[in-house]
Design a protein around this motif. Structure first.
Motif, PDB file in Angstrom:
ATOM      1  N   UNK A 181     -48.054  46.515   3.633  1.00  0.00           N
ATOM      2  CA  UNK A 181     -46.859  46.982   2.919  1.00  0.00           C
ATOM      3  C   UNK A 181     -45.848  47.588   3.884  1.00  0.00           C
ATOM      4  N   UNK A 182     -45.561  46.858   4.947  1.00  0.00           N
ATOM      5  CA  UNK A 182     -44.682  47.400   5.978  1.00  0.00           C
ATOM      6  C   UNK A 182     -43.701  46.345   6.479  1.00  0.00           C
ATOM      7  N   UNK A 183     -42.555  46.818   6.872  1.00  0.00           N
ATOM      8  CA  UNK A 183     -41.550  45.974   7.522  1.00  0.00           C
ATOM      9  C   UNK A 183     -41.120  46.690   8.793  1.00  0.00           C
ATOM     10  N   UNK A 184     -40.807  45.916   9.813  1.00  0.00           N
ATOM     11  CA  UNK A 184     -40.518  46.477  11.122  1.00  0.00           C
ATOM     12  C   UNK A 184     -39.180  45.961  11.655  1.00  0.00           C
ATOM     13  N   UNK A 185     -38.610  46.729  12.547  1.00  0.00           N
ATOM     14  CA  UNK A 185     -37.413  46.286  13.258  1.00  0.00           C
ATOM     15  C   UNK A 185     -37.612  46.611  14.731  1.00  0.00           C
ATOM     16  N   UNK A 186     -37.878  45.581  15.521  1.00  0.00           N
ATOM     17  CA  UNK A 186     -38.002  45.748  16.965  1.00  0.00           C
ATOM     18  C   UNK A 186     -36.609  45.638  17.568  1.00  0.00           C
ATOM     19  N   UNK A 187     -36.203  46.674  18.266  1.00  0.00           N
ATOM     20  CA  UNK A 187     -34.859  46.731  18.819  1.00  0.00           C
ATOM     21  C   UNK A 187     -34.950  46.791  20.334  1.00  0.00           C
ATOM     22  N   UNK A 188     -34.449  45.780  20.990  1.00  0.00           N
ATOM     23  CA  UNK A 188     -34.464  45.694  22.454  1.00  0.00           C
ATOM     24  C   UNK A 188     -33.044  45.719  23.001  1.00  0.00           C
ATOM     25  N   UNK A 189     -32.949  46.042  24.279  1.00  0.00           N
ATOM     26  CA  UNK A 189     -31.647  46.081  24.944  1.00  0.00           C
ATOM     27  C   UNK A 189     -30.635  46.883  24.119  1.00  0.00           C
ATOM     28  N   UNK A 190     -31.031  48.066  23.741  1.00  0.00           N
ATOM     29  CA  UNK A 190     -30.175  48.894  22.889  1.00  0.00           C
ATOM     30  C   UNK A 190     -28.900  49.304  23.593  1.00  0.00           C
ATOM     31  N   UNK A 191     -27.850  49.416  22.808  1.00  0.00           N
ATOM     32  CA  UNK A 191     -26.536  49.793  23.315  1.00  0.00           C
ATOM     33  C   UNK A 191     -26.068  51.053  22.610  1.00  0.00           C
ATOM     34  N   UNK A 192     -25.169  51.811  23.237  1.00  0.00           N
ATOM     35  CA  UNK A 192     -24.662  53.023  22.571  1.00  0.00           C
ATOM     36  C   UNK A 192     -24.084  52.736  21.187  1.00  0.00           C
ATOM     37  N   UNK A 193     -23.500  51.574  20.985  1.00  0.00           N
ATOM     38  CA  UNK A 193     -22.935  51.242  19.676  1.00  0.00           C
ATOM     39  C   UNK A 193     -23.992  50.961  18.619  1.00  0.00           C
ATOM     40  N   UNK A 194     -25.268  50.937  19.002  1.00  0.00           N
ATOM     41  CA  UNK A 194     -26.350  50.821  18.023  1.00  0.00           C
ATOM     42  C   UNK A 194     -26.717  52.172  17.420  1.00  0.00           C
ATOM     43  N   UNK A 195     -26.125  53.235  17.937  1.00  0.00           N
ATOM     44  CA  UNK A 195     -26.398  54.576  17.417  1.00  0.00           C
ATOM     45  C   UNK A 195     -25.996  54.671  15.953  1.00  0.00           C
ATOM     46  N   UNK A 196     -26.949  55.064  15.109  1.00  0.00           N
ATOM     47  CA  UNK A 196     -26.708  55.128  13.663  1.00  0.00           C
ATOM     48  C   UNK A 196     -27.961  55.637  12.976  1.00  0.00           C
ATOM     49  N   UNK A 197     -27.817  55.927  11.704  1.00  0.00           N
ATOM     50  CA  UNK A 197     -28.983  56.143  10.844  1.00  0.00           C
ATOM     51  C   UNK A 197     -29.372  54.767  10.298  1.00  0.00           C
ATOM     52  N   UNK A 198     -30.636  54.424  10.453  1.00  0.00           N
ATOM     53  CA  UNK A 198     -31.123  53.121  10.028  1.00  0.00           C
ATOM     54  C   UNK A 198     -31.897  53.277   8.725  1.00  0.00           C
TER      55      UNK A 198
END
Length: 123
Positions: free
Chosen positions: A77-94
């Motif tokens: 019962x899980x979903x994932x988000x793998x985030x690579x090569x993060x950028x400053x513009x990815x800053x947010x509440x997810x």
């Protein structure tokens, strides 16, 4: 009814990686389309990625395509988000979201939402 709880957010340097998790409760999880959205301070909520109930449907915002990967494990019962090569513009509440129908990008179409997890990417 689906209850959602995100985890895995934090502070990371540009170029780094994070893996967000969303744990769901409720009998309808396995038949739900799951999605991730994000909202930066002072901005509107944006679609990030979505995955169909069987994992065959995948959709990504252009801004994250090639860097983020959405996946799900119906047995957990899980979903994932793998985030690579993060950028400053990815800053947010997810936010993790769920809906009973097919995958769409409009946040208003999703019936259930988590509380969100903060992701901060430093330059």
């Amino acid at each position: 009814q689906v209850l959602l709880e995100e985890s895995g957010g934090g502070l990371v340097q540009a170029g780094g990686s994070l893996r967000l998790s969303c744990e769901a409760s409720g009998r309808t999880f396995s038949s739900s389309t799951m999605a991730w959205f994000r909202q930066a301070a002072g901005k509107e909520r944006d679609f990030v990625a979505a995955i169909g109930w069987g994992g065959g449907y995948l959709d990504y915002a252009d801004s994250v395509k090639g860097r983020f990967t959405i996946s799900r494990d119906n047995a957990k019962n899980a979903v994932y988000l793998q985030m690579n090569n993060l950028k400053p513009e990815d800053t947010a509440v997810y936010y993790c979201a769920a809906r009973a129908g097919r995958g769409v990008r409009a946040g208003s179409a999703y019936e259930f939402w988590g509380q969100g997890t903060q992701v901060t990417v430093s330059s």
